[in-house]
Design a protein around this motif. Structure first.
Motif, mmCIF file in Angstrom:
data_model
loop_
_atom_site.group_PDB
_atom_site.id
_atom_site.type_symbol
_atom_site.label_atom_id
_atom_site.label_comp_id
_atom_site.label_asym_id
_atom_site.label_seq_id
_atom_site.Cartn_x
_atom_site.Cartn_y
_atom_site.Cartn_z
ATOM 1 N N VAL A 221 0.466 -1.017 -0.043
ATOM 2 C CA VAL A 221 0.147 0.073 0.075
ATOM 3 C C VAL A 221 1.196 1.226 0.115
ATOM 4 C CG1 VAL A 221 -0.084 0.173 2.420
ATOM 5 C CG2 VAL A 221 -2.044 0.800 0.948
ATOM 6 N N ILE A 222 0.275 2.317 -0.651
ATOM 7 C CA ILE A 222 0.584 3.182 -0.952
ATOM 8 C C ILE A 222 0.591 4.994 -0.631
ATOM 9 C CG2 ILE A 222 1.101 3.339 -3.533
ATOM 10 C CD1 ILE A 222 3.989 4.572 -3.398
ATOM 11 N N HIS A 256 1.699 3.744 -9.793
ATOM 12 C CA HIS A 256 1.954 2.679 -9.259
ATOM 13 C C HIS A 256 0.828 1.808 -8.945
ATOM 14 C CE1 HIS A 256 6.322 2.562 -11.033
ATOM 15 N NE2 HIS A 256 6.864 2.637 -9.942
ATOM 16 N N THR A 257 -0.378 2.614 -8.869
ATOM 17 C CA THR A 257 -0.897 1.629 -8.079
ATOM 18 C C THR A 257 -2.632 1.376 -9.068
ATOM 19 O OG1 THR A 257 -2.085 3.827 -7.325
ATOM 20 C CG2 THR A 257 -1.671 2.510 -5.606
ATOM 21 N N ALA A 258 -1.603 1.839 -10.308
ATOM 22 C CA ALA A 258 -2.457 1.813 -11.903
ATOM 23 C C ALA A 258 -1.898 0.312 -12.673
ATOM 24 C CB ALA A 258 -2.365 3.346 -12.895
ATOM 25 N N ASN A 259 -0.656 0.352 -12.050
ATOM 26 C CA ASN A 259 -0.083 -0.622 -13.196
ATOM 27 C C ASN A 259 0.250 -1.909 -12.472
ATOM 28 O OD1 ASN A 259 2.548 -1.069 -11.680
ATOM 29 N ND2 ASN A 259 2.593 0.924 -12.831
ATOM 30 N N ASN A 264 -2.516 -1.539 -3.112
ATOM 31 C CA ASN A 264 -3.306 -0.501 -2.733
ATOM 32 C C ASN A 264 -3.225 1.127 -2.562
ATOM 33 O OD1 ASN A 264 -5.597 -2.877 -2.870
ATOM 34 N ND2 ASN A 264 -6.554 -1.687 -0.732
ATOM 35 N N LEU A 265 -4.187 2.527 -2.883
ATOM 36 C CA LEU A 265 -3.051 3.334 -2.919
ATOM 37 C C LEU A 265 -5.122 3.761 -1.471
ATOM 38 C CD1 LEU A 265 -2.408 6.253 -3.732
ATOM 39 C CD2 LEU A 265 -4.726 6.261 -4.407
ATOM 40 N N ALA A 266 -3.461 4.744 -0.651
ATOM 41 C CA ALA A 266 -4.262 5.187 0.709
ATOM 42 C C ALA A 266 -4.212 6.675 0.880
ATOM 43 C CB ALA A 266 -3.677 4.692 1.725
ATOM 44 N N VAL A 267 -4.837 6.990 1.755
ATOM 45 C CA VAL A 267 -5.045 8.460 1.590
ATOM 46 C C VAL A 267 -3.456 8.882 2.242
ATOM 47 C CG1 VAL A 267 -6.539 9.815 2.283
ATOM 48 C CG2 VAL A 267 -7.815 8.243 1.792
ATOM 49 N N GLU A 269 -0.763 7.960 5.663
ATOM 50 C CA GLU A 269 -0.299 6.999 6.298
ATOM 51 C C GLU A 269 -0.794 5.838 7.861
ATOM 52 O OE1 GLU A 269 4.054 7.691 8.034
ATOM 53 O OE2 GLU A 269 3.996 8.975 6.765
ATOM 54 N N ASP A 270 -1.706 6.759 8.211
ATOM 55 C CA ASP A 270 -2.444 6.083 9.419
ATOM 56 C C ASP A 270 -3.734 4.776 8.045
ATOM 57 O OD1 ASP A 270 -1.928 6.991 12.054
ATOM 58 O OD2 ASP A 270 -2.476 9.010 11.434
ATOM 59 N N ASP A 271 -3.937 6.062 7.044
ATOM 60 C CA ASP A 271 -5.057 5.005 6.326
ATOM 61 C C ASP A 271 -3.841 3.609 5.872
ATOM 62 O OD1 ASP A 271 -6.848 4.166 4.701
ATOM 63 O OD2 ASP A 271 -6.407 5.466 3.390
ATOM 64 N N CYS A 272 -3.068 3.643 5.631
ATOM 65 C CA CYS A 272 -2.269 2.484 5.503
ATOM 66 C C CYS A 272 -2.011 1.719 5.932
ATOM 67 C CB CYS A 272 -0.319 2.859 5.319
ATOM 68 S SG CYS A 272 -0.071 3.993 3.412
ATOM 69 N N PHE A 273 -1.998 2.485 7.282
ATOM 70 C CA PHE A 273 -1.555 0.903 8.843
ATOM 71 C C PHE A 273 -3.139 0.816 9.030
ATOM 72 C CE2 PHE A 273 1.259 4.435 10.372
ATOM 73 C CZ PHE A 273 2.215 4.142 9.912
ATOM 74 N N ALA A 274 -3.695 0.884 8.456
ATOM 75 C CA ALA A 274 -5.520 0.625 8.622
ATOM 76 C C ALA A 274 -5.949 -0.334 7.925
ATOM 77 C CB ALA A 274 -6.366 2.160 9.081
ATOM 78 N N GLN A 275 -4.944 -0.105 6.447
ATOM 79 C CA GLN A 275 -5.320 -1.456 5.254
ATOM 80 C C GLN A 275 -4.471 -2.352 5.171
ATOM 81 O OE1 GLN A 275 -5.743 -0.066 1.661
ATOM 82 N NE2 GLN A 275 -5.411 2.066 2.212
#
Length: 557
Positions: A221-222, A256-259, A264-267, A269-275
């Motif tokens: 995720v990024i 890189h989330t399109a290829n 996954n794309l994240a909003v 850093e906290d969204d990254c951790f949640a995912q």
């Protein structure tokens, strides 16, 4: 004159001493111990390494870019109070001839054991504040140890990547000379993929080996605004290819989330951790354990009335397959992986009656339900994930075949299509198909006819055959249609009407070529019962084979 980084580091270390000496007086046992000097020296370095210097240029740059410090990241990701650091005093230190410390820089790689949602894992993160995350500041043994510890303990590893993360820096040539580039520990990194869950977040530039570590995972995720990934950064690219690029245009999050490089794309850093936390919640700690079952308050016998007419009678009209998925799986449990790539392939994890499952489907509103090279690769990767960790697969089938034409041939669609076909036949996790609409050609057959016996049902909207009827008529009745002249459409409509009678899924069910036609509203109760049976009767014996023989199929990222 401003103090040098070395002078500043030594001054900070010395300032810690008086505080620690006072603390020792409050600990009578330590105060009297003959090991007091060594214990205080250890504590001095630990405090230094764990305390941020707000005036440090690297830290200021990190905060200016809107990024969290690595230790803040770990604290926000793991369960409070569970992080136990390994290598807490690892650093690059220099001493003079008298043994006096003259230079000190903490390792820019932090690792240790922690818990997430009460489960053990290894967490590892790069400190971009020190040497931009380059390997020459990492004390490389820490990264290798973290990977090996996760593999030996058979618990997940999560990588918080921000820098080259093990790649080289040109400045190392001045101290170590030119070296044949090594990939120390890569065997462990690759082996982990077939044993334990591996996840990563690209929380800054992931360059070189850092980029490899981000993609050699089961889930990545990024965050959109601060993450990027590339084999080499803009300066190297400018020198090699004469392209003028930014980090975002070269390898930003949207690229890189399109290829499919990053899932996954994240909003943020906290969204990254949640995912990542959510992703791990569906998987066991390793491939010798059952996936974790959760309590479920969504009724097993829930019948969603909207499913009855969710697929239009007119075959040319699209529908949203995700609307079907969320109505069948446990409410709120659908977690999609790779939503921004794959040419219509829909992959994700969910729970059905509390049991984790893998889900595959196709979004026909984008590609007309034909599998491209990208969608085939995406399906193959997801099937491998489910196979390694024993997740039953629920397939919502609507596949009109492989894409055709010059572009499809240039993209090696048949090669990648054959690869996903092999994955479908090779994986041995339980597999259940709900045929929603189209099942045509080799592609369709591979997704619905890969088990003995096939466990599948169909909705009344099911439509199948060797190839789509409309195109098949044009080929099979070519001469008749050409001879019709101006009445071509009239003749075509007459022929189509004749075939429509035989096209009925009821006729297929009469021959028992489809095992059962069901009311779409009854899909959830049926699938819930199937998943329960797999967890109670099939997966335990499959797991015993994995424990004895190891995984049949090694994970291929």
């Amino acid at each position: 004159m401003a103090p040098s980084p070395s002078d500043s580091s030594i001054a900070r270390l010395n300032s810690i001493v008086s505080h620690l000496q006072q603390s020792a007086k409050d600990d009578p046992a330590l105060e009297k111990s003959e090991w007091k000097d060594v214990m205080l020296e250890i504590k001095k370095r630990q405090v230094f390494n764990q305390t941020v210097d707000a005036n440090d240029r690297g830290y200021i740059r990190q905060k200016t870019q809107g990024k969290l410090w690595v230790r803040d990241r770990i604290d926000r990701f793991v369960d409070p109070g569970t992080f136990y650091e390994v290598g807490s005093i690892a650093a690059q230190a220099k001493y003079d001839s008298n043994g006096k410390l003259v230079d000190y820089s903490p390792a820019n790689f932090i690792a240790g054991k922690a818990k997430v949602n009460g489960r053990d894992l290894i967490i590892a993160g790069d400190d971009f504040c020190i040497r931009g995350g380059h390997a020459d500041g990492a004390v490389w043994g820490k990264s290798l140890y973290a990977e090996q510890m996760a593999l030996v303990q058979k618990i997940p590893i999560v990588r918080l990547i921000d820098g080259s993360s093990g790649g080289g820096s040109v400045t190392t040539m001045l101290t170590h000379g030119m070296r044949v580039p090594p990939l120390i520990g890569m065997h462990d990194v690759i082996s982990s993929l077939s044993v334990i869950p591996v996840a990563a977040a690209a929380l800054g530039p992931a360059v070189g080996l850092g980029a490899a570590r981000a993609t050699l995972t089961h889930f990545s995720v990024i965050p959109q605004k601060i993450g990027s990934l590339f084999a080499a950064g803009p300066p190297v690219v400018a020198n090699a290819t004469f392209e003028t690029v930014t980090k975002e245009s070269l390898g930003g999050a949207l690229v890189h989330t399109a290829n499919g490089t990053i899932d996954n794309l994240a909003v943020d850093e906290d969204d990254c951790f949640a995912q990542i936390r959510l992703f791990l919640s569906y998987l066991p700690n390793n491939n010798t354990q059952m996936p974790p079952v959760a309590t479920c308050d969504d009724p097993v016998d829930r019948c969603d009335q909207d499913l009855l007419d969710i697929i239009p009678r007119r075959r040319q009209r699209p529908y949203q397959v995700r609307d079907i998925i969320i109505r069948v799986v446990d409410k709120g449990s659908w977690f999609e992986i790779g939503a921004r790539w794959g040419d219509g392939a829909v992959c994700g994890l969910a729970r059905i009656h509390g049991y984790p499952v893998g889900v595959i489907a196709f979004d026909g509103s984008k590609q007309g339900n034909v599998l491209s090279s990208a969608s085939s690769q995406k399906f193959r990767r997801h099937l491998d994930l489910c196979d390694v960790f024993g997740l039953p697969v629920v397939n919502f089938a609507d596949y009109a075949g492989f894409s055709i034409g010059t572009q499809a041939e240039r993209e090696a669609t048949i090669r990648h299509g054959a690869t996903v076909t092999a994955a479908l036949y090779q994986c041995d996790v339980p597999y259940f198909t709900v045929i929603l609409r189209k099942v045509f050609g080799v592609a369709g057959a591979a997704f619905v006819d890969n088990r003995v016996p096939n466990q599948r049902v169909a909705w009344p909207s099911g439509d199948w055959g060797s190839l789509p009827l409309e195109g098949g008529i044009a080929a099979a009745h070519k001469r008749e249609l050409e001879a019709a002249g101006d009445k071509r459409q009239e003749v075509y409509n007459r022929i189509l009407a004749e075939y429509e009678v035989a096209r009925s899924p009821v006729r297929t069910a009469e021959h028992f070529d489809i095992q059962e036609l069901i009311d779409p509203r009854h899909t959830r109760p049926l699938v819930c019962e199937w998943v329960r049976m797999q967890y109670e009767n099939v997966l335990p014996s499959r797991l015993e084979k994995v424990r004895v023989n190891g995984p049949r199929i090694l994970y291929r990222p």
